[in-house]
Design a protein around this motif. Structure first.
Motif, short mmCIF file in Angstrom:
data_model
loop_
_atom_site.label_atom_id
_atom_site.label_comp_id
_atom_site.label_asym_id
_atom_site.label_seq_id
_atom_site.Cartn_x
_atom_site.Cartn_y
_atom_site.Cartn_z
N GLY A 26 -2.97 2.79 2.73
CA GLY A 26 -3.11 1.99 3.91
C GLY A 26 -1.60 2.36 4.47
O GLY A 26 -0.97 3.36 4.12
N CYS A 27 -1.24 1.56 5.58
CA CYS A 27 0.01 1.86 6.21
C CYS A 27 1.08 1.57 5.15
O CYS A 27 0.80 0.70 4.15
CB CYS A 27 0.07 1.01 7.31
SG CYS A 27 0.03 -0.67 7.28
N THR A 28 2.25 2.08 5.35
CA THR A 28 3.31 1.87 4.57
C THR A 28 4.31 0.71 4.91
O THR A 28 4.85 0.00 4.17
CB THR A 28 4.16 3.00 4.20
OG1 THR A 28 4.49 3.60 5.45
CG2 THR A 28 3.41 4.02 3.54
N ARG A 29 4.58 0.56 6.17
CA ARG A 29 5.59 -0.25 6.56
C ARG A 29 5.53 -1.15 7.83
O ARG A 29 4.61 -0.63 8.66
CB ARG A 29 6.84 0.37 6.62
CG ARG A 29 7.64 0.74 5.28
CD ARG A 29 8.91 0.92 5.57
NE ARG A 29 9.43 0.92 4.24
CZ ARG A 29 9.91 -0.35 3.42
NH1 ARG A 29 9.91 -1.18 4.09
NH2 ARG A 29 10.07 0.11 2.22
N GLY A 30 6.11 -2.23 7.86
CA GLY A 30 6.09 -2.41 9.19
C GLY A 30 5.08 -3.88 9.45
O GLY A 30 5.46 -4.68 10.39
N GLY A 31 4.07 -3.54 9.25
CA GLY A 31 3.00 -4.42 9.87
C GLY A 31 2.83 -5.63 9.29
O GLY A 31 3.67 -5.67 8.15
N ASP A 32 1.97 -6.41 9.53
CA ASP A 32 1.99 -7.60 8.97
C ASP A 32 0.69 -8.48 9.19
O ASP A 32 0.08 -8.60 10.38
CB ASP A 32 3.37 -8.76 9.50
CG ASP A 32 3.11 -10.00 8.72
OD1 ASP A 32 3.14 -10.13 7.25
OD2 ASP A 32 2.80 -11.02 9.36
N SER A 33 0.16 -8.99 8.28
CA SER A 33 -1.04 -9.18 8.46
C SER A 33 -1.29 -11.02 8.88
O SER A 33 -2.15 -11.51 9.23
CB SER A 33 -2.01 -9.54 7.23
OG SER A 33 -1.45 -10.20 6.31
N GLY A 36 2.24 -14.92 6.43
CA GLY A 36 3.40 -15.78 6.33
C GLY A 36 3.58 -16.62 7.69
O GLY A 36 4.12 -17.73 7.63
N THR A 37 3.20 -15.95 8.64
CA THR A 37 3.51 -16.31 9.88
C THR A 37 2.12 -16.85 10.65
O THR A 37 2.27 -17.45 11.90
CB THR A 37 4.20 -15.43 10.79
OG1 THR A 37 3.53 -14.22 10.82
CG2 THR A 37 5.73 -15.29 10.01
N GLN A 116 0.26 -10.96 14.37
CA GLN A 116 1.56 -10.46 14.57
C GLN A 116 2.03 -9.31 15.47
O GLN A 116 2.54 -9.13 16.22
CB GLN A 116 2.26 -10.30 13.18
CG GLN A 116 3.92 -10.20 13.34
CD GLN A 116 4.43 -11.59 13.74
OE1 GLN A 116 4.08 -12.64 13.04
NE2 GLN A 116 5.17 -11.58 14.73
N THR A 120 3.74 -9.24 19.21
CA THR A 120 4.80 -8.23 19.74
C THR A 120 4.22 -7.32 20.94
O THR A 120 4.95 -7.08 21.92
CB THR A 120 4.90 -7.24 18.58
OG1 THR A 120 5.22 -8.03 17.19
CG2 THR A 120 6.20 -6.32 18.77
N PRO B 136 2.58 -2.35 1.61
CA PRO B 136 3.33 -3.27 1.06
C PRO B 136 2.64 -4.81 1.51
O PRO B 136 2.90 -5.59 1.00
CB PRO B 136 4.67 -3.26 1.74
CG PRO B 136 4.81 -1.66 1.86
CD PRO B 136 3.38 -1.17 2.21
N SER B 255 7.84 -15.07 4.30
CA SER B 255 8.37 -15.08 5.97
C SER B 255 9.85 -15.55 6.00
O SER B 255 10.33 -16.18 6.77
CB SER B 255 7.60 -16.38 6.68
OG SER B 255 6.32 -16.16 6.85
#
Lengths: 480, 311
Positions: A26-33, A36-37, A116, A120, B136, B255
């Motif tokens: 999958g993607c490597t960085r930056g995204g967020d599912s 946490g938020t 997220q 943005t 990640p 977070s």
């Protein structure tokens, strides 16, 4: 039709996504599912439903809309872009969108993003004046956007006889809490958007354990604590209760704010001078919630997000969810996702013996920005999407569970589908609900307040210290 | 410029002059597209970031957006925004994760290199590299579930098979936990580079040291590690830079919490920019962070790289 084409494309993308995940790539960085938020507001535990039948056949007869005194075809030939978060509402309404396209001649293009990523993209779309989205989901940032001059008030469209038919639409059928939220959470005299979903805090409990230990369903906080204690102490592998502890303005404070009100306190006793967070009632509420999680909650309760709360209950690891979104119901009672599907029962959230029942309700609204090119077309979509025929179809025929209309919760067919008790609890809770006041600085002071509360749940400071610090920070932020 | 065959009276034609220019500056021409791309994707955003850091850019206050603000953004975020705290947390995180990833990666590479069977070596390579192939954010989500005290397998295993009590990973030891999860994710990167480096050590050197009677540890200290110095340095440098950019994994896992216990600079920048919509403040933190990382990396390249590795 476009929406069908988009749907096929999305199905393909979903399948491809699953395949990729299966391949651990999958993607490597930056995204967020959003783990946490995520606010949990977007979580429904409700997977939408069936497609609504034959693609050649409209899901809802056009006659349901044609008796409205609205010129549905005045913008025929145009296109609207909808910016949406991945939410069960999208799944539930998509099969009905061809009805809107047929009715109005307006083409609908979806832009559905993870939470997220959506936030943005939404911020850049409206703040830079790009205006790419004619309609977009709006949540706790409503007043941040409104006071920045990015939102377009809907009032002129309501006053336009060719676009709105008050008698047909049935405004009174919308819960007061949702109308209140669609007025900038009570901060605006004008319409900031149209409510499309609502969720209200309810209590979930294990009926088998209640039978085993002869417990009564808790109506008060004291009774709830006692029930949680019993299960916690009697059962080795089951904790008394679970609740959101993670920071974030849609996380732990989304739960605590209910108890603050029920303890007789109020967020922002006087705006912007007194946040009310360090009032006697607010501190008492925080102490109650913090002590409950520390004494009868899971280890590490401070890091629990809504999905942890849901999965702990689904796995049979907890006796209760103290108070969380009623939208958990389908997920908790679905045998495919819950090990204790047959043992889950629902009740109104507990309140103090001498307090007022006042659960938190959250509504997603859809809005349009000052820079959107097709705001009038967008308004027609909002009216159509939140109208009684569309809402009833989504809930009765297509598996939805978040209606902003009272008539849907009273609909016999719908009640049969979701269960009378669940419908009653939701309806009664929504009628008494008091949403949070999302002022323009809410994202900032809410974040700080949630961080303080999280450290109290983690045991690093007392609830009183947390609330006092949160009050001071909130007042500083708002008065800057 | 003239070639030896040309005389002063025979000036080159325009086409020939162009050809000369092309040939004389050939390396520079080849570099030009890359330099233009770098200008576009690095220098311009960097300069724009610098501009943002010097103006008032609070999106919720549109009337003041773009007003020159001097160094006020820097002063504000470093006196009231928790930025200093996030710098300390980031340095701790980077140092801890880098040490663990380097150490474990090296040991794994040494163990796999020592495996006699080629087929088994391939098997171990594939097994050890899997965590690096997972995004990640996905890994963080899996990690959250595995670390969950009620339903997670890791606390369960600790309770069942050790005399220790499992800690509440994400609330009792959050920074250590994010370091360990990052180590899980990125040790394969170090492993694969070290494995390649070890595989390239000439067999004759190893044979000679073995014939001379050097024990295994001496072979590592005096032959293998000195030979691998450039590989070690480059791998550590790349991983160091990457660790400073960590965002998704920690954001998904904690977070930044509990409180601000794991709030890396990248998370602080994100919150300042996208939650508090204070782009000026976010840009100020980013500029300080960028300058700090560039300075650190250049010092390492010059002092350790050129003077210690490639001298």
């Amino acid at each position: 039709m476009t929406s069908q084409r988009n749907r096929k494309r999305r199905n393909f993308l979903k399948a491809a996504g699953v395949g990729l995940l299966g391949g651990l790539a999958g993607c490597t960085r930056g995204g967020d599912s959003g783990g946490g938020t995520g606010t949990g507001d977007s979580n429904s535990g409700d997977g939408g439903g069936d497609s609504g039948g034959d693609s050649e056949e409209l899901a809802i007869p056009l006659s349901e809309y044609e008796n409205a005194d609205i010129d549905w075809r005045q913008f025929e030939g145009s296109t609207i872009n909808i910016g949406a978060v991945e939410h069960a509402w999208v799944d539930a309404i998509e099969p009905a969108v061809p009805v809107f396209e047929e009715l109005t001649g307006i083409e609908v293009v979806w832009n559905v993003l993870p939470e997220q990523e959506f936030r943005t993209k939404r911020l850049t779309d409206v703040s830079t004046g790009a205006g790419e989205w004619d309609v977009f989901f709006l949540d706790q940032v409503v007043n941040q956007f409104r006071e920045s001059g990015w939102l377009q008030a809907l009032d002129p469209y309501f006053e336009d006889d060719s676009m709105y038919d008050e008698e047909w639409y049935g405004m009174d059928d919308l819960f007061e809490a949702t109308r209140w939220q669609a007025h900038g959470g009570g901060y605006s005299d004008t319409w900031t958007g149209m409510p499309i979903t609502v969720e209200v805090q309810t209590q979930f409990y294990r009926s088998d354990l209640y039978d085993e230990y002869d417990l009564e369903v808790a109506e008060t906080l004291e009774e709830f604590r006692a029930n949680a204690q019993t299960i916690h102490e009697e059962e080795d592998d089951i904790v008394g209760t679970v609740g959101r502890g993670q920071q974030g303005y849609g996380m732990n404070i989304y739960i605590l704010n209910t108890f603050i009100r029920q303890f007789g306190a109020e967020l922002w006793d006087s705006y912007p001078g007194d946040s009310g967070l360090d009032s006697e009632g607010a501190i008492a509420a925080a102490e109650w919630y913090v002590n409950l999680l520390q004494d009868y909650g899971p280890e590490g309760a401070s890091s629990q997000v809504w999905s942890d709360v849901l999965s702990t209950m689904q796995s049979g690891g907890a006796g209760h969810i103290v108070s969380d979104a009623n939208l958990f119901w389908p997920g908790l009672t679905d045998p495919e996702s819950s090990d204790v599907a047959d043992q889950i029962a629902v009740a109104k959230a507990p309140s103090p013996a001498d307090g007022e029942f006042s659960p938190n309700a959250f509504a997603w609204q859809i809005a349009t920005s000052q820079n959107a090119e097709n705001s009038e077309e967008a308004f027609l979509f909002m009216i159509w999407a939140s109208s009684e025929p569309t809402n009833t179809w989504m809930h009765v025929e297509n598996g939805a569970g978040f209606s902003v209309r009272q008539s849907v919760w009273e609909n016999d067919e719908y009640r049969d589908r979701v269960g009378g008790n669940f419908a009653d609890v939701t309806l009664e809770s929504l009628q008494e609900a008091a949403p949070d006041p999302f002022d323009s600085q809410y994202p900032e002071w809410g974040q700080t307040y949630s961080e303080e509360l999280q450290t109290a749940i983690a045991g690093s400071q007392s609830a009183e210290e947390a609330m006092t610090d949160a009050a001071s920070a909130a007042e500083d932020i708002v008065s800057e | 410029m003239s070639t030896p065959t040309q005389t002063a009276s025979q000036a080159p034609s325009g086409l020939a002059r162009l050809r000369e220019l092309w040939n004389d500056y050939l390396p520079y021409w080849f570099m030009t597209p890359m330099v233009l791309v770098m200008l576009l994707i690095t220098i311009f955003p960097g300069a724009y970031d610098l501009y943002l850091s010097l103006v008032k850019y609070q999106l919720t206050d549109p009337n003041t957006v773009g007003q020159f603000n001097g160094l006020a953004n820097y002063e504000r975020v470093f006196t009231s925004g928790g930025a200093i705290n996030s710098f300390v947390i980031t340095i701790t995180f980077v140092a801890g994760a880098l040490a663990l990833e380097t150490g474990i990666g090296f040991v794994l590479a040494a163990l796999v290199t020592g495996v006699k069977s080629d087929r088994m070596q391939t098997f171990y390579r594939i097994i050890f590299i899997i965590p690096m192939a997972v995004a990640p954010v996905s890994l963080a989500t899996i990690g959250r579930i595995m670390l969950n005290t009620e339903i997670g397998i890791i606390p369960y295993m600790i309770q069942q098979f050790t005399p220790f009590v499992a800690p509440n990973f994400l609330s009792d030891v959050p920074l250590l936990t994010v370091i360990l999860v990052d180590t899980w994710n990125w040790t394969p990167f170090m492993f694969i580079i070290f494995y390649a480096g070890m595989s390239s050590v000439p067999k004759t050197l190893l044979e000679a040291s073995r014939v001379d009677g050097a024990p295994l540890w001496r072979r590592y200290v005096h032959v293998i590690i000195p030979y691998m110095k450039p590989v070690l340095f480059v791998a550590i440098l790349i991983r160091l830079i990457d660790l400073f950019r960590t965002f998704g994994l920690v954001f998904s896992l904690t977070s930044g919490g509990p409180g601000t216990a794991t709030e890396l600079v990248s998370i602080n920048i994100f919150q300042t920019g996208f939650t508090f919509v204070d782009l000026g403040g976010a840009a100020a933190i980013a500029i300080v962070y960028l300058v700090g990382i560039i300075a650190l990396c250049n010092i390492l390249i010059i002092k350790v790289g050129f003077e210690g590795v490639w001298d």
